[in-house]
Design an enzyme around this catalytic site. Structure first.
Site, PDB file in Angstrom:
ATOM      1  N   ARG A 159     -22.237 -35.875   0.421  1.00 32.40           N
ATOM      2  CA  ARG A 159     -21.154 -35.164   1.131  1.00 32.40           C
ATOM      3  C   ARG A 159     -21.604 -34.805   2.539  1.00 32.40           C
ATOM      4  O   ARG A 159     -20.889 -35.029   3.517  1.00 32.40           O
ATOM      5  CB  ARG A 159     -20.784 -33.878   0.369  1.00 32.40           C
ATOM      6  CG  ARG A 159     -20.148 -34.081  -0.983  1.00 32.40           C
ATOM      7  CD  ARG A 159     -19.855 -32.735  -1.634  1.00 32.40           C
ATOM      8  NE  ARG A 159     -21.075 -31.968  -1.857  1.00 32.40           N
ATOM      9  CZ  ARG A 159     -21.675 -31.861  -3.033  1.00 32.40           C
ATOM     10  NH1 ARG A 159     -21.168 -32.471  -4.080  1.00 32.40           N
ATOM     11  NH2 ARG A 159     -22.765 -31.138  -3.172  1.00 32.40           N
ATOM     12  N   ASP A 179     -28.418 -46.200   1.098  1.00 31.55           N
ATOM     13  CA  ASP A 179     -28.080 -45.451  -0.108  1.00 31.55           C
ATOM     14  C   ASP A 179     -27.832 -46.463  -1.217  1.00 31.55           C
ATOM     15  O   ASP A 179     -26.929 -47.295  -1.101  1.00 31.55           O
ATOM     16  CB  ASP A 179     -26.830 -44.593   0.118  1.00 31.55           C
ATOM     17  CG  ASP A 179     -26.535 -43.667  -1.055  1.00 31.55           C
ATOM     18  OD1 ASP A 179     -26.686 -44.093  -2.215  1.00 31.55           O
ATOM     19  OD2 ASP A 179     -26.145 -42.511  -0.816  1.00 31.55           O
ATOM     20  N   ALA A 239     -31.937 -31.293   4.348  1.00 30.69           N
ATOM     21  CA  ALA A 239     -31.672 -31.492   2.924  1.00 30.69           C
ATOM     22  C   ALA A 239     -32.697 -30.741   2.081  1.00 30.69           C
ATOM     23  O   ALA A 239     -32.482 -29.584   1.722  1.00 30.69           O
ATOM     24  CB  ALA A 239     -31.666 -32.981   2.599  1.00 30.69           C
ATOM     25  N   ARG A 240     -33.799 -31.385   1.782  1.00 29.54           N
ATOM     26  CA  ARG A 240     -34.872 -30.769   0.997  1.00 29.54           C
ATOM     27  C   ARG A 240     -36.212 -31.306   1.488  1.00 29.54           C
ATOM     28  O   ARG A 240     -36.331 -32.492   1.806  1.00 29.54           O
ATOM     29  CB  ARG A 240     -34.738 -31.102  -0.498  1.00 29.54           C
ATOM     30  CG  ARG A 240     -33.552 -30.455  -1.195  1.00 29.54           C
ATOM     31  CD  ARG A 240     -33.739 -28.951  -1.360  1.00 29.54           C
ATOM     32  NE  ARG A 240     -32.695 -28.362  -2.195  1.00 29.54           N
ATOM     33  CZ  ARG A 240     -31.541 -27.928  -1.737  1.00 29.54           C
ATOM     34  NH1 ARG A 240     -31.279 -28.014  -0.445  1.00 29.54           N
ATOM     35  NH2 ARG A 240     -30.652 -27.387  -2.555  1.00 29.54           N
ATOM     36  N   ASP A 263     -35.006 -27.764   8.686  1.00 25.81           N
ATOM     37  CA  ASP A 263     -34.449 -26.531   8.118  1.00 25.81           C
ATOM     38  C   ASP A 263     -35.092 -26.204   6.777  1.00 25.81           C
ATOM     39  O   ASP A 263     -34.854 -25.134   6.221  1.00 25.81           O
ATOM     40  CB  ASP A 263     -32.929 -26.687   7.938  1.00 25.81           C
ATOM     41  CG  ASP A 263     -32.254 -25.427   7.429  1.00 25.81           C
ATOM     42  OD1 ASP A 263     -32.424 -24.374   8.071  1.00 25.81           O
ATOM     43  OD2 ASP A 263     -31.562 -25.489   6.392  1.00 25.81           O
ATOM     44  N   GLU A 268     -41.625 -21.885   1.372  1.00 24.77           N
ATOM     45  CA  GLU A 268     -40.630 -21.003   1.984  1.00 24.77           C
ATOM     46  C   GLU A 268     -40.767 -19.615   1.363  1.00 24.77           C
ATOM     47  O   GLU A 268     -40.844 -19.496   0.132  1.00 24.77           O
ATOM     48  CB  GLU A 268     -39.217 -21.554   1.751  1.00 24.77           C
ATOM     49  CG  GLU A 268     -38.975 -22.875   2.456  1.00 24.77           C
ATOM     50  CD  GLU A 268     -37.556 -23.412   2.298  1.00 24.77           C
ATOM     51  OE1 GLU A 268     -36.706 -22.701   1.717  1.00 24.77           O
ATOM     52  OE2 GLU A 268     -37.287 -24.533   2.764  1.00 24.77           O
ATOM     53  N   HIS A 287     -34.094 -22.415   6.744  1.00 29.23           N
ATOM     54  CA  HIS A 287     -33.269 -22.813   5.600  1.00 29.23           C
ATOM     55  C   HIS A 287     -31.928 -22.085   5.611  1.00 29.23           C
ATOM     56  O   HIS A 287     -31.473 -21.544   4.598  1.00 29.23           O
ATOM     57  CB  HIS A 287     -34.003 -22.549   4.282  1.00 29.23           C
ATOM     58  CG  HIS A 287     -33.524 -23.453   3.172  1.00 29.23           C
ATOM     59  ND1 HIS A 287     -34.316 -23.832   2.122  1.00 29.23           N
ATOM     60  CD2 HIS A 287     -32.317 -24.056   2.961  1.00 29.23           C
ATOM     61  CE1 HIS A 287     -33.625 -24.617   1.299  1.00 29.23           C
ATOM     62  NE2 HIS A 287     -32.406 -24.765   1.785  1.00 29.23           N
ATOM     63  N   ALA A 290     -26.645 -23.996   5.989  1.00 32.91           N
ATOM     64  CA  ALA A 290     -25.345 -23.900   5.309  1.00 32.91           C
ATOM     65  C   ALA A 290     -24.655 -22.560   5.509  1.00 32.91           C
ATOM     66  O   ALA A 290     -23.505 -22.400   5.110  1.00 32.91           O
ATOM     67  CB  ALA A 290     -25.519 -24.159   3.818  1.00 32.91           C
TER      68      ALA A 290
END
Length: 329
Positions: A159, A179, A239-240, A263, A268, A287, A290
């Site tokens: 997304r 992908d 993302a991660r 991010d 963390e 982080h 969002a």
């Protein structure tokens, strides 16, 4: 239509961000509030039809849902439900949904911000001027580039990946995507080139990570992959950190060959003495990609819309099944 018994296990500050000051949840049913989701216990789920969860919710395993005699829907306010759901939920026929779509635009805009900052060497200029460098010293930087015509690679047509590629395409970027779940027809519809990972890395000035957290994506970008990127290239990760070998990335950043916008991190909160904090070719955020006002309200709206669909017997738009959970971040 029968009234639902809803338990909203979301901390007060987040609850206000999602649903505003009034937590009546559009009158969808009788609402009970749990201010500390981590304190959710089996007895608290007795008689509950719908459980609204957040990031601090413990895993809903067989022990925790043992007394959830009425539970039919778990509605997560975030994106990934992997830390929360268990096979026991699906075994009981409980439906699961999530509000990750509400976060896509926010995260994509931060990824776009990183992209523009790195192309225009903003982190270097900003750090130089703030550190007391002379004007002449601050002016020196590697070549700068515009986004129009820039080759951008997107790893993961999630997304957020799709929201990001739409933004950079609108500003004229030449976008490629890698992908394994994307078909050639899908890529054509998105207006992008479909490539393998190595080819994408080799041709991209900017590489943006939007892949899910899977066993196969652990350190998707390591030393070998980073070496494929062109000199002066940049990596964007909203993302991660799971997707990158942080030690290998740090080595490339330390050399100055690549730059990065990050991010997410292996540890963390990011330690105060972390070397990443001191590098002039890196832009960092804690982080929080969002966490926009608009994004949080979209998440809340998705939650309420999904509960209304559930209440009225309509299919859920963001349902997570046992099978689809495998491909979620």
């Amino acid at each position: 239509m029968a009234e639902l018994n809803i338990l909203c296990a979301v901390a007060p500050d987040l609850r206000r961000q999602f649903f505003g000051v009034d937590p009546d949840l559009r009158g969808l049913g009788g609402v009970r509030l749990l201010d500390d989701p981590a304190r959710l216990v089996a007895a608290g789920l007795a008689g509950i039809d719908v459980l609204i969860t957040s990031w601090a919710t413990p895993q809903l395993n067989a022990r925790l849902i043992a007394e959830a005699d009425a539970l039919r829907l778990v509605m997560h306010t975030g994106a990934s439900v992997k830390p929360i759901v268990s096979g026991a939920l699906f075994d009981r026929g409980v439906q699961v949904s999530q509000a990750g779509q509400g976060m896509a635009r926010s995260v994509a805009e931060v990824a776009l911000t990183f992209t523009l900052m790195l192309l225009h060497q903003v982190p270097r200029f900003d750090r130089a001027l703030r550190s007391g460098a002379t004007w002449d010293q601050a002016e020196h930087a590697p070549p700068r580039h515009e986004l129009a015509g820039c080759r951008v690679g997107v790893l993961g047509a999630s997304r957020t990946g799709r929201a990001y590629l739409a933004l950079v395409r609108a500003l004229g970027a030449d976008v490629a995507v890698s992908d394994p779940t994307l078909s050639a027809a899908d890529a054509e519809a998105l207006g992008v080139t479909l490539l393998g990972v190595d080819d994408l890395l080799h041709r991209s000035q900017i590489v943006a990570l939007h892949a899910p957290v899977l066993r196969e994506t652990r350190h998707l970008i390591g030393a070998r992959e980073l070496a494929l990127m062109p000199d002066g290239g940049a990596l964007v990760n909203t993302a991660r950190s799971w997707l990158t070998d942080e030690a290998a990335l740090l080595a490339e950043l330390r050399s100055g060959r690549l730059s990065a916008g990050l991010d997410v991190f292996d540890i963390e909160p990011l330690p105060v003495d972390a070397e990443l904090r001191s590098l002039p070719n890196v832009v960092l955020t804690p982080h929080q990609a969002a966490g926009t006002v608009e994004g949080r309200l979209r998440q809340g709206s998705i939650v309420l819309d999904e509960i209304e669909r559930f209440r009225t017997g309509h299919p859920l738009e963001h349902e997570v099944t046992r099978k689809s959970l495998r491909w979620m971040g």
